[in-house]
Design a protein around this motif. Structure first.
Motif, PDB file in Angstrom:
ATOM      1  N   LEU A 173       0.970  -1.221  -0.001  1.00 40.94           N
ATOM      2  CA  LEU A 173       0.087   0.006   0.027  1.00 40.94           C
ATOM      3  C   LEU A 173       0.698   1.119  -0.111  1.00 40.94           C
ATOM      4  O   LEU A 173       1.731   1.479   0.837  1.00 40.94           O
ATOM      5  N   ASP A 174       0.851   1.873  -1.233  1.00 36.14           N
ATOM      6  CA  ASP A 174       1.671   2.973  -1.322  1.00 36.14           C
ATOM      7  C   ASP A 174       1.051   4.500  -1.154  1.00 36.14           C
ATOM      8  O   ASP A 174       0.320   4.911  -2.079  1.00 36.14           O
ATOM      9  N   PHE A 175       1.525   5.142  -0.192  1.00 40.19           N
ATOM     10  CA  PHE A 175       1.079   6.514   0.359  1.00 40.19           C
ATOM     11  C   PHE A 175       2.263   7.600  -0.156  1.00 40.19           C
ATOM     12  O   PHE A 175       1.831   8.630   0.096  1.00 40.19           O
ATOM     13  N   THR A 176       3.094   7.026  -1.114  1.00 37.16           N
ATOM     14  CA  THR A 176       4.341   7.992  -1.295  1.00 37.16           C
ATOM     15  C   THR A 176       3.976   8.999  -2.182  1.00 37.16           C
ATOM     16  O   THR A 176       3.082   8.798  -3.257  1.00 37.16           O
ATOM     17  N   GLN A 177       4.669  10.087  -2.433  1.00 35.28           N
ATOM     18  CA  GLN A 177       4.620  11.263  -3.535  1.00 35.28           C
ATOM     19  C   GLN A 177       5.991  11.796  -3.566  1.00 35.28           C
ATOM     20  O   GLN A 177       6.993  11.496  -3.202  1.00 35.28           O
ATOM     21  N   LEU A 178       5.882  12.465  -5.019  1.00 32.49           N
ATOM     22  CA  LEU A 178       6.950  12.907  -5.713  1.00 32.49           C
ATOM     23  C   LEU A 178       8.029  11.900  -5.889  1.00 32.49           C
ATOM     24  O   LEU A 178       7.917  10.965  -6.865  1.00 32.49           O
ATOM     25  N   GLU A 179       9.387  12.129  -5.452  1.00 33.67           N
ATOM     26  CA  GLU A 179      10.230  11.121  -6.097  1.00 33.67           C
ATOM     27  C   GLU A 179      10.914  10.230  -4.825  1.00 33.67           C
ATOM     28  O   GLU A 179      11.020   8.912  -5.163  1.00 33.67           O
ATOM     29  N   GLN A 180      11.307  10.603  -3.838  1.00 35.52           N
ATOM     30  CA  GLN A 180      11.827   9.638  -2.625  1.00 35.52           C
ATOM     31  C   GLN A 180      11.180   8.439  -2.302  1.00 35.52           C
ATOM     32  O   GLN A 180      11.953   7.521  -2.533  1.00 35.52           O
ATOM     33  N   GLY A 181       9.971   8.672  -2.340  1.00 38.64           N
ATOM     34  CA  GLY A 181       9.217   7.439  -1.952  1.00 38.64           C
ATOM     35  C   GLY A 181       8.573   6.594  -3.136  1.00 38.64           C
ATOM     36  O   GLY A 181       8.793   5.324  -3.341  1.00 38.64           O
ATOM     37  N   PRO A 182       7.971   7.137  -4.343  1.00 42.74           N
ATOM     38  CA  PRO A 182       7.671   6.525  -5.432  1.00 42.74           C
ATOM     39  C   PRO A 182       8.652   5.810  -6.206  1.00 42.74           C
ATOM     40  O   PRO A 182       8.485   4.793  -6.728  1.00 42.74           O
ATOM     41  N   SER A 183       9.734   6.257  -6.290  1.00 40.60           N
ATOM     42  CA  SER A 183      10.874   5.383  -7.084  1.00 40.60           C
ATOM     43  C   SER A 183      11.169   4.348  -6.111  1.00 40.60           C
ATOM     44  O   SER A 183      11.555   3.472  -6.935  1.00 40.60           O
ATOM     45  N   ILE A 239       0.314  14.765  -5.346  1.00 42.08           N
ATOM     46  CA  ILE A 239       0.726  16.275  -6.068  1.00 42.08           C
ATOM     47  C   ILE A 239       1.722  16.175  -7.228  1.00 42.08           C
ATOM     48  O   ILE A 239       1.895  16.876  -7.867  1.00 42.08           O
ATOM     49  N   GLY A 240       2.583  14.898  -7.300  1.00 45.70           N
ATOM     50  CA  GLY A 240       3.313  14.964  -8.376  1.00 45.70           C
ATOM     51  C   GLY A 240       2.769  15.066  -9.602  1.00 45.70           C
ATOM     52  O   GLY A 240       3.305  15.245 -10.545  1.00 45.70           O
ATOM     53  N   ARG A 241       1.339  14.522  -9.814  1.00 47.67           N
ATOM     54  CA  ARG A 241       0.808  14.480 -11.070  1.00 47.67           C
ATOM     55  C   ARG A 241       0.473  15.873 -11.618  1.00 47.67           C
ATOM     56  O   ARG A 241       0.730  15.798 -12.920  1.00 47.67           O
ATOM     57  N   PHE A 242       0.889  16.816 -11.000  1.00 45.06           N
ATOM     58  CA  PHE A 242       0.903  18.295 -11.558  1.00 45.06           C
ATOM     59  C   PHE A 242       2.290  19.075 -11.654  1.00 45.06           C
ATOM     60  O   PHE A 242       2.359  20.105 -11.931  1.00 45.06           O
ATOM     61  N   GLN A 243       3.209  18.051 -12.103  1.00 46.54           N
ATOM     62  CA  GLN A 243       4.580  18.443 -12.309  1.00 46.54           C
ATOM     63  C   GLN A 243       4.680  18.808 -13.798  1.00 46.54           C
ATOM     64  O   GLN A 243       4.558  17.834 -14.596  1.00 46.54           O
ATOM     65  N   PRO A 244       4.899  20.041 -14.598  1.00 44.53           N
ATOM     66  CA  PRO A 244       4.859  20.258 -15.909  1.00 44.53           C
ATOM     67  C   PRO A 244       6.333  19.742 -16.258  1.00 44.53           C
ATOM     68  O   PRO A 244       7.209  19.473 -15.406  1.00 44.53           O
ATOM     69  N   PRO A 269       5.042  13.655 -17.705  1.00 43.54           N
ATOM     70  CA  PRO A 269       5.923  12.528 -17.842  1.00 43.54           C
ATOM     71  C   PRO A 269       7.033  12.455 -16.572  1.00 43.54           C
ATOM     72  O   PRO A 269       7.708  11.502 -16.266  1.00 43.54           O
ATOM     73  N   HIS A 270       7.132  13.903 -15.876  1.00 48.20           N
ATOM     74  CA  HIS A 270       7.842  13.655 -14.661  1.00 48.20           C
ATOM     75  C   HIS A 270       7.317  12.710 -13.510  1.00 48.20           C
ATOM     76  O   HIS A 270       8.163  12.000 -12.857  1.00 48.20           O
ATOM     77  N   TRP A 271       6.098  12.936 -13.366  1.00 45.58           N
ATOM     78  CA  TRP A 271       5.279  12.257 -12.568  1.00 45.58           C
ATOM     79  C   TRP A 271       5.284  10.830 -12.816  1.00 45.58           C
ATOM     80  O   TRP A 271       5.498   9.572 -12.147  1.00 45.58           O
ATOM     81  N   SER A 272       5.277  10.391 -14.241  1.00 45.57           N
ATOM     82  CA  SER A 272       4.968   8.894 -14.783  1.00 45.57           C
ATOM     83  C   SER A 272       6.454   8.367 -14.522  1.00 45.57           C
ATOM     84  O   SER A 272       6.602   6.999 -14.389  1.00 45.57           O
ATOM     85  N   ALA A 273       7.509   9.040 -14.551  1.00 41.64           N
ATOM     86  CA  ALA A 273       8.892   8.336 -14.507  1.00 41.64           C
ATOM     87  C   ALA A 273       8.826   7.317 -13.006  1.00 41.64           C
ATOM     88  O   ALA A 273       9.883   6.533 -13.123  1.00 41.64           O
ATOM     89  N   VAL A 290       1.449   0.596 -17.279  1.00 40.67           N
ATOM     90  CA  VAL A 290       1.614   1.878 -17.460  1.00 40.67           C
ATOM     91  C   VAL A 290       1.237   2.788 -16.181  1.00 40.67           C
ATOM     92  O   VAL A 290       0.140   2.142 -15.639  1.00 40.67           O
ATOM     93  N   PRO A 291       1.670   3.995 -16.080  1.00 39.27           N
ATOM     94  CA  PRO A 291       1.273   4.668 -14.826  1.00 39.27           C
ATOM     95  C   PRO A 291      -0.429   5.035 -14.832  1.00 39.27           C
ATOM     96  O   PRO A 291      -0.928   5.200 -15.827  1.00 39.27           O
ATOM     97  N   PRO A 292      -0.859   4.734 -13.665  1.00 40.22           N
ATOM     98  CA  PRO A 292      -2.414   4.827 -13.670  1.00 40.22           C
ATOM     99  C   PRO A 292      -2.911   6.046 -13.601  1.00 40.22           C
ATOM    100  O   PRO A 292      -2.371   7.055 -13.138  1.00 40.22           O
TER     101      PRO A 292
END
Length: 418
Positions: free
Chosen positions: A11-21, A44-49, A58-62, A371-373
């Motif tokens: 169960l993944d509550f992480t955001q941005l890079e440190q957790g999701p990677s 919140i990472g979904r809103f990165q241009p 694509p930044h979030w999808s990485a 693919v990223p959901p």
């Protein structure tokens, strides 16, 4: 195909890079990673241009491939109870909020381990779960600064310099993934879950563990080197140089060969008096005369195009490497051969490319399964697999305890990803 972490549920509550990677590493090798997101809007990472079609970042999808998404109001009683039900069969709950947030939500170690004694509760933070900095915000640049890494980086002329990317976020994420894997291995022996505590500051300090250990034992300090030299204890033979065509390359001339200076000097076409200069024949001598030798090499190298000077160094068996810009990085034949560019079709977006998986296993390789959901895309699938009835799922939707972009699309609302 059997995947290395097949059967592991996170169960993944992480955001941005440190957790999701970190959770993506386990997902790439087969874990079922269920991304728990804010209802409808997601993390919140979904809103990165910048954005591709329909607001796809694509930044979030990485950092979010091979994951499922459920969108839950965890502040509601119904939403929290839903997480408790999922936690009964989960192996890991991962988060990277500031310490205490998951506890206040009722989703910390004390609450979850009472439900499932085998669960691993993994926290990534800025400074750790306790101590004088526990309530400080964690961020990559802050970790680079406080750890001494910035002070090691740059030159005497520039002052401290940060890395060109969020390097500590990524390094900390790999340590976070490592911690979760170790906890899974330990559970095989003990039968018990435990807390994983990973943080940015520790990652940044361990990035220079050789220098740090040397300092702790000898007091050796590391002043920033002369511009063009890559490390304070190295010489002009370990640095970076500009060539006649405005390109750059890295010179690694201190290692792997004897007659370090003579090989480099011959490659650059220096006069024999410079080749044989007795002051430059040892590494200690080269350190003492770092500025002079760097100037000699830089002036000579600037007369050659990069391809030619690199070939001259290679003829002397001296290691060099081009300083690639992004166009060159992702066209490099070894990068392509190693599978570091992967591509798949994303509905509503088109073909999307990602940086691929860095580690290869012969029997249980990483692979792109999902693919990223979209936000909440897997609500029904995940809840049904947990034994939640269709009637209750409908009730949860009606009460807004769960929601998804797909439901919004069906109702004629905003498009996916926006």
């Amino acid at each position: 195909m059997t995947d290395a972490f097949e059967g592991i549920r996170i169960l993944d509550f992480t955001q941005l890079e440190q957790g999701p990677s970190a959770t993506q590493v386990l997902a790439d090798f087969g874990a079922e990673v269920i991304k728990v997101e804010r209802i409808d809007v997601g993390e919140i990472g979904r809103f990165q241009p910048p954005f591709l079609a329909n607001g796809f970042s694509p930044h979030w999808s990485a950092t979010n491939r091979n994951k499922k998404s459920i969108s839950v109001d965890v502040k509601s009683d119904q939403g929290r109870e839903l997480i408790y039900e999922l936690a009964k069969d989960a192996d890991i709950v991962a988060s990277n909020f500031r310490p205490g947030v998951m506890d206040r939500l009722g989703l910390g170690w004390d609450q979850l381990s009472a439900i499932n004694p085998r669960i691993i509760v993994a926290y990534a933070s800025g400074y750790g779960l306790s101590g004088p900095y526990v309530h400080r915000r964690g961020q990559d640049l802050a970790a680079q600064a406080i750890s001494g890494l910035m002070a090691l980086t740059g030159s005497a002329e520039t002052g401290p310099v940060p890395t060109g990317t969020f390097m500590i976020d990524y390094l900390a994420s790999m340590q976070f993934a490592q911690g979760m894997m170790i906890a899974l291995a330990a559970r095989e022996r003990t039968g018990r879950g435990q807390v994983v505590d990973s943080n940015l500051m520790n990652a940044a300090i361990t990035s220079h563990l050789q220098e740090g250990t040397t300092y702790l034992n000898t007091g050796q300090r590391y002043p920033r080197p002369t511009a063009g030299i890559a490390h304070p204890l190295n010489t002009a033979l370990y640095g970076y140089y500009e060539t006649a065509d405005g390109l750059w390359f890295a010179l690694i001339g201190e290692y792997y060969v004897d007659d370090h200076w003579k090989r480099a000097a011959r490659a650059c076409g220096l006069d024999q008096q410079h080749v044989d200069d007795p002051r430059f024949q040892t590494l200690d001598g080269l350190r003492e005369h770092a500025e002079e030798t760097h100037r000699l090499l830089a002036d000579a190298i600037r007369k050659f195009p990069r391809a030619e000077i690199m070939a001259r160094f290679e003829a002397e068996d001296v290691l060099v490497a081009p300083v690639h810009d992004y166009d060159a990085v992702f066209d490099d034949p070894q990068v392509r051969h190693n599978g570091l560019v992967i591509e798949a079709e994303v509905a509503g977006v088109g073909p999307v490319k990602w940086v691929g998986m860095p580690v290869a296993l012969s029997d249980t390789p990483a692979r792109l399964r999902l693919v990223p959901p979209k936000v909440g895309e897997h609500n029904e699938d995940v809840l049904a697999s947990a034994g939640v009835s269709p009637e209750r799922i409908a009730e949860l939707k009606a009460s807004r305890a769960i929601g998804s972009e797909l439901d919004a699309e069906r109702a004629g609302d905003r498009p996916a990803w926006s």
